[in-house]
Design an enzyme around this catalytic site. Structure first.
Site, PDB file in Angstrom:
ATOM      1  CG  HIS A   1      -3.452   9.610   6.725  1.00 54.43           C
ATOM      2  ND1 HIS A   1      -3.655  10.944   6.964  1.00 54.43           N
ATOM      3  CD2 HIS A   1      -2.242   9.319   7.283  1.00 54.43           C
ATOM      4  CE1 HIS A   1      -2.621  11.451   7.626  1.00 54.43           C
ATOM      5  NE2 HIS A   1      -1.757  10.489   7.842  1.00 54.43           N
TER       6      HIS A   1
ATOM      7  NE  ARG B   1      -0.510  12.390   4.285  1.00 56.41           N
ATOM      8  CZ  ARG B   1      -1.093  11.193   4.134  1.00 56.41           C
ATOM      9  NH1 ARG B   1      -2.354  11.104   3.767  1.00 56.41           N
ATOM     10  NH2 ARG B   1      -0.393  10.099   4.355  1.00 56.41           N
TER      11      ARG B   1
ATOM     12  CG  HIS C   1       0.231   6.296   9.841  1.00 58.31           C
ATOM     13  ND1 HIS C   1       0.566   6.550  11.142  1.00 58.31           N
ATOM     14  CD2 HIS C   1      -0.078   7.507   9.278  1.00 58.31           C
ATOM     15  CE1 HIS C   1       0.496   7.854  11.365  1.00 58.31           C
ATOM     16  NE2 HIS C   1       0.092   8.469  10.262  1.00 58.31           N
TER      17      HIS C   1
ATOM     18  CD  GLU D   1       3.196  10.963   4.243  1.00 57.69           C
ATOM     19  OE1 GLU D   1       3.420  10.737   5.446  1.00 57.69           O
ATOM     20  OE2 GLU D   1       2.094  11.376   3.834  1.00 57.69           O
TER      21      GLU D   1
END
Ligand SMILES: *[C@@H]1O[C@H](CO)[C@@H](O)[C@H](O)[C@H]1NC(C)=O
Ligand SMILES: *[C@@H]1O[C@H](CO)[C@@H](O)[C@H](O)[C@H]1NC(C)=O
Ligand SMILES: *[C@@H]1O[C@H](CO)[C@@H](O)[C@H](O)[C@H]1NC(C)=O
Ligand SMILES: *[C@@H]1O[C@H](CO)[C@@H](O)[C@H](O)[C@H]1NC(C)=O
Length: 491
Positions: A188, A185, A190, A255
């Site tokens: 990243h 994944r 968020h 997501e």
């Protein structure tokens, strides 16, 4: 007599339906039904004549085929004919042509068309307990009804539940993600906080915080991680792949809207990137185009030290760790099941995530309770169970769950979770709270003067003498779900 019925209702008794939809006698053209321009081979009219509007004595009197299914064409499951107020769980899994009857042997049958699988998975919606009342927002979302977004080159997938799927779930959202062997994944971050439970396989996670402290750890099924809002992180599966569950502290989380390192590089001027990294734009010519999101990777070295890049600020202090090896925690055993609680008491970085991983033995039940500070987001890992939400004023509804479902109970609605299957029911309760807590209905009444309880509920001395002064957490029960006398069961 049992009828053969396929999943979609095509019982022989309903075959007359087909003829209802066949074209009646030829109709003549009128002002309202003009023959359209259409493909070659087309015939007839798209619309009917105006003479069909309203009462018309020249229209034949309708024949009245019976829509009632005679009792000889269906069977009732155990408990269906018992008093509706008992609200026994109705197991439709072996019933050929289930009918929405409760509290008798006849009732409003359902001739279909319908899909039996929904009725079997949701018997408490199809045949509600007589105690269910009023209106209640939907409390269930199966990940099996979510769109499954696939990563690059077979590297994995993810599906989500947020307020688009389950509008009542405003405080938390969930993602179920799978990474193929060695897949990432991508790096990243968020806006929401991320709390995760490993469901299967093993994984390496890593992050860097505002202080320049780094963190890496290897986790396996049953372990938990947490990343604070804005802290960039990565997740890579080891050679056997993995699956995990993510919970976010915002019901609107998506997501598909996370901040990605691939896009960070793609969405800034190349000259700026060259300046930022003291390089030439030619060094950037092979940057990825488009999101990586979930993509194949090179195998992670087994020795975690090889990927432990520590700077002057050092490794993240243990007290702030982003992981908790919940798989190693010994569960608290009670009659009827067991529970593992993980909250900021022992996992401080996840300062608002309080959770319990609960196992309820067949026939047992997570006791009647509610939460005082938070909604509850629930995920079902194994088995099957049901939950009634009571919400003032005067409303309650019962929902059925199986592995892979999400449940949601707004604060302070009362609920329980009863194992309705023959194998252990395993589920995760997640709260947005600094401590895992609840109000146990049993303890509440047990710590109230017996006279007051008797005056309110018209129960006898025997009832009040058995009220507990401690939380029972899980109540043991009988595997026979039509059993209604538990007075011989030890507390
Ligand atoms: C993990 O995946 C394997 C392979 O599909 C499966 O056999 C096993 O039951 C899974 N374990 C859990 C805990 O889900
Ligand atoms: C990473 O290295 C630092 C500094 O050498 C050490 O304190 C820390 O324990 C290491 N972490 C892991 C996961 O090996
Ligand atoms: C379950 O319990 C009910 C009520 O005691 C009883 O009538 C029924 O026979 C039992 N069923 C089984 C399968 O033991
Ligand atoms: C319930 O079961 C207990 C123990 O078997 C028995 O003593 C009691 O009479 C039963 N109560 C009712 C209402 O059937």
């Amino acid at each position: 007599m049992k009828l053969y019925c396929s999943i979609v209702h095509v019982c022989s008794g309903a075959l007359h339906l087909a003829s209802v939809w066949a074209l009646p006698a030829p109709q003549v053209s009128s002002a309202s039904n003009v023959q359209p321009d259409g493909p070659s081979g087309a015939s007839g009219f798209l619309r009917g004549p105006s003479s069909l509007l309203g009462y018309n004595p020249s229209i034949p009197v309708p024949t009245e085929p019976s829509t009632v299914i005679p009792p000889s064409e269906f069977e009732l499951a155990p408990g269906q004919s018992e008093n509706a107020e008992l609200g026994l769980y109705i197991d439709l899994s072996e019933v050929e042509n289930p009918q929405p009857i409760r509290g008798g042997t006849v009732g409003p049958t359902d001739p279909g068309p319908r899909t039996f699988a929904y009725d079997r998975l949701n018997s408490d919606l199809f045949i509600p307990p007589g105690t269910d009342a009023g209106d209640m927002t939907n409390a269930k979302w199966p990940f099996g009804l979510s769109h499954n977004r696939h990563g690059l080159a077979g590297a994995g997938w993810a599906r989500q539940q947020n307020i688009d799927e389950l509008p009542v779930a405003t405080a938390m959202a969930g993602v179920n993600m799978r990474l193929s062997p060695n897949a990432y994944r991508e790096l990243h971050w968020h806006k929401s906080a991320e709390w995760a439970l490993m469901l299967n396989g093993s994984v390496r996670i890593g992050a860097v915080n505002e202080e320049g402290q780094n963190f890496v750890d290897d986790l396996t099924a049953g372990d938990v991680w947490f990343f604070p809002p804005g802290v960039p992180h990565s997740i890579q599966a080891f050679e056997n792949g993995c699956e995990f569950l993510l919970v976010f502290n915002d019901g609107a989380f998506s997501e598909d809207e996370t901040f990605l390192v691939s896009e960070l590089f793609e969405r800034n001027p190349e000259s700026v990137i060259a300046k930022n990294f003291r390089t030439s734009v030619s060094a950037l010519k092979n940057l990825p185009t488009g999101q990586l999101w979930i993509f194949p990777g090179t195998p992670a070295p087994k020795d975690i030290q090889e990927q432990n890049v520590t700077g002057p600020a050092g490794f993240l202090p243990v007290i702030d760790s982003y992981s908790y090896h919940l798989s190693q925690q010994v569960p608290y055993e009670v009659p009827g099941g067991s529970i593992k609680v993980i909250d900021p008491t022992t996992f401080p970085i996840a300062s608002t995530f309080s959770a319990a991983l609960v196992t309820v033995q067949p026939g047992g039940m997570r006791e009647m309770h509610w939460h005082t500070t938070s909604d509850e987001w629930t995920y079902f890992l194994a088995g099957s169970g049901r939950l009634t939400v009571y919400q003032a004023p005067a409303s309650s509804r019962t929902f059925d769950f199986t592995a892979g479902d999400v449940g949601y109970v707004p604060m302070p609605n009362a609920h329980y979770l009863e194992n309705t299957g023959s194998v252990p029911l395993v589920f995760l309760e997640v709260l947005q709270a600094p401590k895992f807590s609840d109000i146990s209905v049993g303890q509440w009444l047990g710590l109230t003067a017996p006279q007051i309880v008797k005056d309110h509920l018209n129960v006898d001395d025997n009832f009040v003498s058995q009220l507990p002064k401690t939380k029972q957490i899980i109540m043991p029960g009988d595997k026979n779900l039509t059993q209604t006398n538990f007075s011989s069961e030890p507390l």
